[in-house]
Write an enzyme that holds these catalytic residues in place. Sequence first.
Site, PDB file in Angstrom:
ATOM      1  CE  LYS A 226      -3.850  -1.897  -0.662  1.00  9.55           C
ATOM      2  NZ  LYS A 226      -4.125  -3.133  -0.039  1.00  9.55           N
ATOM      3  CB  CYS A 271     -16.380  -4.715   0.077  1.00  5.58           C
ATOM      4  SG  CYS A 271     -16.539  -3.657   1.515  1.00  5.58           S
ATOM      5  N   GLY A 272     -15.474  -8.118  -0.799  1.00  6.66           N
ATOM      6  CA  GLY A 272     -15.670  -9.112  -1.851  1.00  6.66           C
ATOM      7  C   GLY A 272     -14.719  -9.005  -3.026  1.00  6.66           C
ATOM      8  CB  SER A 275     -14.941 -13.641  -2.652  1.00 13.01           C
ATOM      9  OG  SER A 275     -15.704 -12.482  -2.572  1.00 13.01           O
ATOM     10  NE  ARG A 417     -18.758  -5.014   4.260  1.00 15.21           N
ATOM     11  CZ  ARG A 417     -18.901  -6.322   4.517  1.00 15.21           C
ATOM     12  NH1 ARG A 417     -19.936  -6.761   5.203  1.00 15.21           N
ATOM     13  NH2 ARG A 417     -17.989  -7.175   4.118  1.00 15.21           N
TER      14      ARG A 417
END
Length: 631
Positions: A226, A271-272, A275, A417
């Site tokens: 980061k 927040c996915g 995935s 989200r």
Amino acid sequence: MPLENYLDEVNLKKLQALNNPKVLEVVETYLDICRPKKATVITDSEEDHKYVKELALKNGEEQKLKTEGHTVHFDGYHDQARDKKNTRVLLPKGQKLSKHINSIDRDEGLKEIMALMEGIMHGKEALILFFSLGPQNSMFTLPALQITDSAYVAHSETMLYRPGYEVFKKLNGSPDFFYFIHSAGELDENNVSKNIDKRRIYIDLVENRVFSVNNQYAGNSLGLKKLALRLAINKAVSEGTWLTEHMFIGGVYSRDRKRKTYFLGAFPSMCGKTSTAMIPGNTIVGDDIAYIRVNKDGEARAANIESGIFGIIKDVNPIDDPLIYKALTTPREVIFSNVLVKDGVPYWTGMGKDIPEDGINFSGKWFKGKKDANGNEIPPSHPNARYTIRLSSLENCDPALHDPNGVYFRGIIYGGRDSDTSVPIFQSFNWNHGVFVGASLESETTAATLGKVGVRKLQPMANLDFVVVPLGKYFQNHFNFVKHLKDPHQIQIFSTNYFLKDENGKYYDDKVDKKVWLIWAEGRVNGEFDAIETPIGYIPKYDDLKQLFREVFNKDYSYERYEKEFAIRINKWLEKLERIENAYKDEPFMPDEFFNELNALRQRLLEAKERFNMDIIPPSKFEGKLVHTAH
Ligand code: SPV
Ligand code: MN
């Protein structure tokens, strides 16, 4: 003091072989400030990488687990996530940043950090490492130098980034590289950073360098992650021809599996993002950071600047994430962090297995019911516990991972989200509308950063934590980007929301449903599905979703659910626009394009509200406005 003071002959030779005066100067300067007992230069050789791995064990920063190649690392109890408060941009006098960006006067900040670094590596071994952000020798390559006294940090970086010692050789002495100085600072008896109150991450855009002290958590400590993202955003915006984004890159297969289309996606932490990149049946190029550049043919191409994943382990189980689960439970190089360990076996929440009632975790010796100083129960594994693996460990790793040309991609997805406003997926009308969608992304906070969870916050492009230039300039760079493309319709922009809840607070969607939204988006960019025009953008037709749910999951997708989850919640949207307007109205350099989009959206929402005389308008009301392609 001369370098010989820290480096033996072999190491000095390795450094000198780079023929780079600035490398020598940087190394000498910071070794003199941090004063380690010795320093070791790590080249791209396997032998040197092995040295780093073994040092992490020898230092006690990692411990071996039962499975071959697996180790565990713990960060301190209060060092479990990115520290936004103490991460600051060093701001030269006379310059202004957004109110959303944490900064400190450059002179003052440099003075503070230099004082903190004084002798901070006392008694420790410093490692000097070289990396390539992005595939080596490509239009994406940015060389980076890391000095750290943490072998865990160095080990993580050798897994997550491409080696760059040879890239530095090819620099021909050029001073154009990023550099990162990290020290975990004094360690306590558990080998975790002791002086957390003196944790600082200071970003210096003037010199393309970042100083990070008194921390170990990778989001704070790893220069290449980061910290480099922040420097690269500044570089991209000042050069004005490319983008640096907090995005995954993945190959999405069409419903018949005959076509693969690359997509990028930006989601705030937890927040996915991973995935979505890991949807079964698709391929992954990267899960966190992408550089987007235009090649000589006017095509936007994207590359993963990393070569591994530092992923959230919570809820990784054989059902939801079979490929990651497999990689984490078979012999290979894996670093687990902040999980529960018992008898050399790692355990984490949501792994689909019983978790022991005692063991070692981020709080030290742990037992069920253990409380922290504030009386809160300590979970077995931290919600932000993670794993570090190489992408090549995954069966679905895309063959283009190291392609120096990056991948040609057709879509960008923004997702936050959001429990009560937006629909599961929509497509924006055009590039400018899409940039606005990204810029107005909001999300409810998670455990990925320190602080309270569940508070709605602005998260433009899921990149706010890392934008170090005025936001208006960052957005302008996005609006302008399309002008560099040969085909202005190459990239379609989508918005997803996996977190919409019904009136009883229950999620409409199952975790796996995102696969259908992505197949729909893939079809849209390839002219496969018609869509319904609504005030917020194009949404899917019921019949298409019904068929896709049947094909993909053999599941019934009810009309009732469709009518509810794809309803346009006019008042909620208007409230959102008001929040967005307030957040940005005093921002300097805000592009006109942004407010044009905001006003146009508000107008469309008000018109629909008046026309239907409804606050929540089900999609069937808009069915007359069927469109084939988006442009
Ligand atoms: C994120 O929080 O966005 C991550 C993990 O990808 S960290 O390294 O903490 O940034
Ligand atoms: Mn991230």
